[in-house]
Design an enzyme around this catalytic site. Structure first.
Site: not given
Length: 863
Positions: A155, A427-429, A499
């Site tokens: 991303r 983080n954010e996977d 988030h």
């Protein structure tokens, strides 16, 4: 014979590996990374200036070789066999190590340390050579090699980063440059010993009543042969012995003993108690001794069903803790630049800003010991992501083996730090999983099926990493990801952490709408701002490029659509001035206002025991890795933006909050006068104090145009601020309109339009401890002319500021020379004075501005 250590930090040279010319070898510093050495040798321009990042990108596609010569260390006066290990604390990243022409090590993981027994390979004179392959090119090769078994979704930036165990931000991020480092980024040394203590640690639990701490102390011993020698484990506090126990060493090299401490002195977070640490020591006869400072505390992550969903907050030593703080990215694009002193200075800012938790983001590194030492000392709680960010990571065997070793090494390294309370898998996977609709069935608990799915990293986050944490450091909390909430969508505000990027990113909500955007724990949110002028002018030295929207200013900001988003927030709220000083100030006040609204309204949702609607708020981000404009609230040079101070005010131990009814003003057929006519306000007290406090509150209503009180003040005396809770004082209090009545049948009389601010001050023990101000929104509709600001020197390092009319967003232009401002970016209310302590520069050298000031930056004039 004691264990000895000889650092190999001198005599290094380096070259581009394929450059065979006679003068290719250049002097190098170790620890180092190749850009630092090229810059020191004046072979590249400074990547932190202008467009020079582009001028050094070629470095990423080259291989680099480092070399040194050293003498064999003098052997000890002993007949016992001596081991000589060559230790590499960190090699970045694909490294082949030759000692006297013989390969002794290959590494492909930046996060690993290595210890190689070279006892039989040393000569009187030795040559050590390390070749670092291009991580970018090797990453691309690995993507191709494993493309049939895995789809490498990414991303941020490009896909070659995903199979490489290296700090992911080196590929560039939306706040940082593409600077692909290589080199011996951590120390290298020779260690000689007959026997040594490899590690010492404790596994223990503090009882629920906090009266006992009990468990086991362990040590790992490495020896050339069985040693019939004394081995002692001890624990002391302030030089006084708590435990001293002689132990035997088992066949696995482990010594251990049970221990129990009655009425232990505990380690507390900043503001809740002392940061007491005991000395834990392992002594192996006369051979070696290792000691550590350890802290004992009881840590819980409270996740219970409640009226809002499922809670998510931390309880330390029985006290619920609102985790207000920041997210941390690597402190430099070149990590070898980061000294222990610099780490301490950063963490000291956390305490100065009333911030209690720092989250180590997963796209960086497993941070330096110096950061955790500072957090232990200062009482800063640490949330640490494992090193995965914004991608779908593979799980082929060699990759998983490397990840396992990486995780074990770093959990072991950090397990004795009382500041570290939680590990998160990434983080954010899981947001990547959602975006690309990868396989995920939370009810499926067959981990072998996870490995065969299109989201195999679930195996890493929900099986491998929690297994490692439970085995190596069982008292630590593990959380599968950030954000994460029991397998529910990552944006679900009722469970886990979120988030919140619908301010700035996503829907681009107004910052005034943060009260609608809360969650059980907000582990990321933010707003961009320019740094102070000195930083901008230093990073872009060309005066012709020092204006908003210039080529170099745009290049410097890595956030997607940054100018479109930034100008939207500025234009929606302020009258636009587009010169650099004025626009810098406007972006900073937008950021500070966002922090003000977010922290105070989400902290309000801390609530009371059993109703903790919001357990913490962590801004994205505390810091920068290079000079830039970003979401950071403190810039690369540790210069604080006004947002830093806004957070500090919102997180004071005893704070007052005031809010007025929210009215949109750009949604179509809105009445822009409504915010100043339909006025209702709420007022509350947020307290992290562990005892109730008696307080008085004064509420004033002050004309923005005249500075006069337009209504009599309200005084609320002898109120009780409940302990560690939000105390709701006033809800939906209707305030009468001032000025001539509004007649919708007649032309609007702008001259008679006289909106006012509502100012609340809370006092304890006859001293004002906190204030808050509610301004009519948007601020661009207000007349800020003729504020009549007056300065008086209280001393050579202290100045007081007053104003005849309300002032919004007063900012001193801070520089690196300004070591400290006690406050900045504040509002000024008639009848009150703001006193600011100044360190590093003289008071009369300061420059300032505020919303509506006639100039972008004005020299202070003392009376």
């Amino acid at each position: 014979m004691a264990c000895s250590r000889d650092y190999l930090n001198k005599g290094w040279t380096f070259r581009q590996s394929d450059d065979d010319t006679a003068d290719a070898w250049l002097p190098a510093q170790v620890p180092s990374q190749v850009h630092m050495d090229l810059l020191a040798n004046k072979k590249i321009p400074d990547p932190f200036l202008d467009l020079n990042e582009l001028s050094v990108r070629w470095i990423a596609e080259k291989d680099w070789t480092y070399k040194t010569h050293f003498q064999k260390p003098a052997g000890p006066a002993t007949d016992e066999p001596v081991v000589t290990d060559l230790v590499f604390e960190g090699l970045d990243t694909f490294a082949t190590v030759l000692l006297n022409g013989m390969e002794i090590l290959k590494s492909d993981n930046m996060f690993l340390s290595h210890r190689v027994d070279v006892s039989n390979h040393l000569k009187d004179q030795n040559e050590l050579e390390i070749t670092f392959d291009s991580a970018m090119l090797r990453g691309s090769e690995l993507v191709k090699e494993h493309s049939r078994e895995h789809t490498f979704y990414v991303r941020q930036t490009e896909v070659s980063r995903v199979p490489v165990r290296k700090a992911q931000y080196n590929w560039g991020w939306d706040w940082g440059p593409i600077l692909m480092t290589a080199g011996p980024w951590k120390p290298i040394y020779l260690e000689q010993y007959v026997a040594r203590v490899d590690d010492v640690w404790a596994q223990c639990e503090v009882s629920e009543d906090l009266k006992t701490c009990s468990g086991r102390i362990f040590a790992k011993v490495v020896a050339t042969a069985d040693k019939a020698t004394s081995f002692t484990l001890s624990l002391t506090l302030d030089g006084q012995s708590v435990l001293e126990q002689e132990c035997s060493v088992d066949s696995d090299g482990i010594a251990q003993t049970e221990f129990s401490v009655e009425n232990p002195q505990l380690w507390y977070p900043f503001g809740y108690g002392k940061q007491t640490r005991y000395e834990l020591k392992a002594t192996l006869g006369s051979y070696h001794q290792v000691s550590k400072l350890v802290g004992f505390r009881r840590t819980e992550l409270v996740q219970q069903e409640d009226a809002f969903g499922k809670s998510f907050y931390f309880r330390i030593n029985g006290a619920d803790v609102f985790a207000g703080g920041s997210c941390w990215i690597p402190g430099d694009s070149f990590l070898s630049n980061m000294s222990a002193e610099r780490y301490h200075d950063w963490m000291k800012l956390m305490a100065e800003g009333n911030q209690i938790m720092i989250r180590i983001w997963g796209g960086g590194i497993y941070e330096h010991d110096a950061l955790f030492d500072a957090c232990d000392e200062l009482g800063i709680l640490v949330w640490h992501d494992f090193a995965f960010a914004c991608a779908s990571y593979p799980t082929y065997d060699s990759y998983l083996n490397s990840v396992e070793e990486e995780a074990r090494q770093n959990v072991r390294r950090l397990r004795s730090h009382p500041s570290v309370v939680i590990w998160a898998g990434n983080n954010e996977d899981y947001q990547v999983q959602e975006r690309y609709k990868l396989d995920y069935n939370y009810a499926d608990k067959d981990r072998q099926s996870w490995l065969k799915s299109s989201f195999p990293a679930r195996y890493t986050y929900e099986y491998l990493l929690p297994k490692i944490v439970s085995e190596e450091d069982p008292e630590k909390i593990y959380h599968p990801s950030s954000p994460w909430g029991d397998g529910k969508p990552t944006a679900d505000a009722t469970v886990g952490d979120i988030h919140q990027w619908n301010v700035w990113h996503g829907a681009m909500h107004r910052y005034q709408e943060t009260f609608m955007l809360g969650g059980r724990f907000i582990s990321e949110f933010g707003m961009e701002a320019y740094p102070h002028l000195e930083t901008t002018r230093n990073m872009i030295p060309n005066p012709q490029q020092q204006y908003p929207g210039s080529m170099m200013m745009d290049f410097r900001n890595k956030a997607i659509d940054h100018e479109r988003r930034m100008i939207s927030y500025v234009a929606e709220n302020f009258q636009i001035k587009y010169d650099l000083p004025s626009y810098t100030h406007l972006t900073q006040i937008v950021q500070a206002e966002t922090m003000h609204f977010a922290y105070k309204t989400w902290r309000r949702e801390w609530g009371a025991p059993g109703a903790r609607k919001c357990g913490g708020v962590l801004v994205w981000q505390l810091n920068d890795c290079w000079p830039t404009m970003s979401w950071a609230v403190v810039d690369y040079y540790l210069v604080k933006k006004p947002a830093f101070y806004a957070i500090a005010h919102a997180l004071t131990p005893l704070a007052v909050g005031i809010s007025t009814t929210y009215h949109q003003w750009t949604a179509g057929h809105d009445d822009p006068t409504l915010p100043s006519r339909d006025i209702k306000f709420d007022l509350w007290i947020a307290s992290s104090r562990l005892q109730p406090v008696q307080v008085d509150i004064t509420i004033r209503f002050i004309s923005i145009r005249t500075g006069q009180d337009v209504l009599p003040p309200k005084k609320l005396d002898s109120l009780t601020a409940e302990s560690n809770s939000t105390t709701e004082v006033i809800r939906d209090c209707k305030v009468e309109a001032t000025g001539p009545p509004f007649d919708p049948t007649r032309p609007f009389d702008l001259a008679a339009y006289d909106p006012y601010v509502i100012h609340a001050a809370i006092s304890a023990d006859n001293k004002v401890v906190a204030t808050d101000i509610a301004w009519p929104q948007p601020l661009k509709y207000l007349d800020f002319s003729s504020r009549e600001v007056v300065f008086k020197a209280v001393s050579s390092s202290r100045v007081s500021i007053t104003a005849t009319r309300p002032v919004k967003g007063f900012v001193f232009e801070e520089t690196r020379a300004t070591k400290k401002l006690s406050d900045n970016g504040f509002d000024i209310i008639p009848g009150e004075k703001v006193v600011v302590d100044v360190m590093g520069v003289s008071v009369d050298s300061l420059r300032y501005t505020y919303i509506g000031a006639s100039e972008g930056s004005i020299a202070i004039s003392l009376t």
